[in-house]
Write an enzyme that holds these catalytic residues in place. Structure first.
Site, PDB file in Angstrom:
ATOM      1  N   GLU A   1      20.152  76.417  34.085  1.00 10.10           N
ATOM      2  CA  GLU A   1      20.189  74.984  33.777  1.00 10.10           C
ATOM      3  C   GLU A   1      19.314  74.160  34.713  1.00 10.10           C
ATOM      4  O   GLU A   1      19.438  72.943  34.797  1.00 10.10           O
ATOM      5  CB  GLU A   1      21.637  74.492  33.815  1.00 10.10           C
ATOM      6  CG  GLU A   1      22.554  75.219  32.852  1.00 10.10           C
ATOM      7  CD  GLU A   1      22.709  74.556  31.489  1.00 10.10           C
ATOM      8  OE1 GLU A   1      22.688  73.324  31.438  1.00 10.10           O
ATOM      9  OE2 GLU A   1      22.849  75.273  30.486  1.00 10.10           O
TER      10      GLU A   1
ATOM     11  N   HIS B   1      27.643  70.808  35.974  1.00  7.68           N
ATOM     12  CA  HIS B   1      26.533  71.182  36.846  1.00  7.68           C
ATOM     13  C   HIS B   1      26.924  70.872  38.291  1.00  7.68           C
ATOM     14  O   HIS B   1      27.732  69.964  38.546  1.00  7.68           O
ATOM     15  CB  HIS B   1      25.258  70.392  36.516  1.00  7.68           C
ATOM     16  CG  HIS B   1      24.650  70.743  35.197  1.00  7.68           C
ATOM     17  ND1 HIS B   1      24.158  69.797  34.324  1.00  7.68           N
ATOM     18  CD2 HIS B   1      24.445  71.945  34.593  1.00  7.68           C
ATOM     19  CE1 HIS B   1      23.682  70.388  33.241  1.00  7.68           C
ATOM     20  NE2 HIS B   1      23.853  71.692  33.380  1.00  7.68           N
TER      21      HIS B   1
ATOM     22  N   CYS C   1      20.695  63.046  37.112  1.00 13.12           N
ATOM     23  CA  CYS C   1      20.368  63.793  35.895  1.00 13.12           C
ATOM     24  C   CYS C   1      19.023  63.363  35.330  1.00 13.12           C
ATOM     25  O   CYS C   1      18.306  64.165  34.732  1.00 13.12           O
ATOM     26  CB  CYS C   1      21.442  63.574  34.828  1.00 13.12           C
ATOM     27  SG  CYS C   1      22.935  64.550  35.055  1.00 13.12           S
TER      28      CYS C   1
END
Length: 424
Positions: A170, A238, A355
């Site tokens: 990711e 995450h 992000c």
């Protein structure tokens, strides 16, 4: 060794014109809780651009990455579907996936290892395969195509394919770097999860090790740490939802890692200068940290040598979080300032300030200048957004030919203005 011309550049994703709340991301509590809400792509994109402008005003280098082609007709064709199939309830999530604007969260675009850390002295980038979620697994090839243009200088950059999709990767959202200076050799930390919990553990240890090998990182300056499975189950899909690093500093929640003291010790062995700023659960609960995205903040080094934390307004407006931040700023710790920003539209879909950006340490002169932001270019981008981005998208519009035409036209207008039609 220090590379004098290297600087940290934050590449923010421009929020795409198909930004919508389809609730596709299992384990991302913000995204699933807002599923079915009306989205506001124009406001979302302008909020993101305002954050970029604010960072430039702080004296930080700023770049951007462009929205990917949406709706992705090739994705649907591979499933034997078309936009018209959105009328069937069982097909709606797949059609919505083809519309997803999730590439705006460029922390998931790639993992980046700066030149001082790598065996060949180049900055290495590996696009994330994002295989855990279908709406994101379609991204990496288009992302790589964009990275190949932005970082085309092969003397300065090495661009890899994504890790094979047997192992979930990711990107930078599960990667931290510690260094005395951005331009000096650093220690890279990969945070992975173990499968079997209530929500998917999206970053695998195998993928993290593969990226470290591909990037030519020295084993003694590379650390692998397990994320706390309780944090994943609580919605920290995450690592950057519960930890952020910059320079010598780790800003983290007490419950971020499976073995808290073991994690700190492993980093200190490789990087003795580590400074940990830990937020105790007694002051900010794990649930509150995740709800407000306190740790999905940009921890940045300012030109005057101080560090500041760029947090979402949701953190600033939380009584518990604000209390901790006020105490932190009144002390003599390494983080001296807090800067709140409004990225509400992104937050409602599960992504905060961190992000929205991919950190790349590079000489700006080696980056394609079309991807570097200045005020004039920001004005150009804003003018396209204000004219072409939809003001709102209702869930029932996903799959609409009329809206699809507007989304395609909006992206094309931006590419033309930025002289990047090759990405059409």
């Amino acid at each position: 060794m220090k590379h004098a011309k290297l600087q940290e550049i934050n590449f923010d994703g421009i929020v795409g014109p198909s930004h919508n709340y389809a609730g596709l991301s299992l384990g991302n509590l913000a995204a699933t809780s807002h599923a079915g809400d009306i989205s506001h792509p124009r406001a979302a994109a302008l909020q993101g651009l305002a954050k970029m402008r604010a960072n430039m005003a702080l004296g930080l280098q700023q770049g951007f990455l462009l929205p990917l082609p949406r709706p992705n007709e090739g994705f649907l064709a591979g499933l034997g579907l078309t936009q018209d199939d959105a009328v069937e309830p069982e097909n709606r999530p797949l059609v919505a996936a083809a519309w997803s604007a999730s590439a705006m969260w460029t922390a998931n675009a790639a993992t980046v290892s700066p030149a001082p850390d790598t065996a060949d002295g180049r900055c290495h980038l590996t696009p994330a395969n994002l295989v855990t979620m279908p709406h994101r697994a379609q991204e990496w090839r288009d992302t790589k195509a964009q990275l190949a243009i932005a970082f085309a200088d092969e003397a300065a950059f090495a661009l890899h394919d994504a890790v094979p999709p047997f192992f979930g990767d990711e990107g930078a959202a599960n990667h931290m770097r510690f260094c005395a200076d951005h331009s000096a050799s650093g220690v890279e930390v990969f945070v992975f999860g173990r499968p079997g919990g209530a929500f998917p553990a999206r970053q695998s240890l195998q993928a993290s090790r593969a990226v470290a090998r591909l990037h030519g990182l020295a084993p003694e300056r590379t650390v692998f740490i397990e994320q706390n499975p309780f944090a994943i189950a609580a919605g920290a899909f995450h690592n950057d939802v519960v930890s952020v690093a910059n320079g010598r500093v780790l800003f983290t929640h007490e419950e971020a890692f499976a073995d808290r003291e073991g994690a700190y010790e492993a980093i200190r062995v490789a990087f003795p200068e580590l400074q940990v700023v830990e937020v105790p659960s007694s002051e900010v609960s794990l649930a509150e940290a995740i709800a407000t995205y306190l740790f999905n903040a940009q921890l940045v080094s300012l030109p005057d040598g101080n560090m500041a934390l760029v947090v979402p307004m949701e953190s600033w407006n939380s009584t518990a979080v604000r209390g901790f931040l006020d105490r932190m700023m009144s002390g003599d710790g390494p983080i001296g300032g807090v800067i709140p920003v409004d990225v509400t539209q992104s937050m409602a879909n599960g992504g905060g300030p961190a992000c929205l950006r991919l950190r790349v340490v590079a000489d700006p002169a080696t980056v394609d200048p079309r991807f570097l932001l200045d005020e004039a270019k920001a004005d150009t981008i804003a003018s396209v957004i204000e004219v072409h981005w939809p003001e709102s998208i209702e869930p029932a519009q996903i799959g609409s030919a009329e809206l699809a035409g507007k989304v395609v036209t909006a992206r094309a207008a931006l590419l033309e203005k930025l002289d990047l039609d090759q990405l059409a």
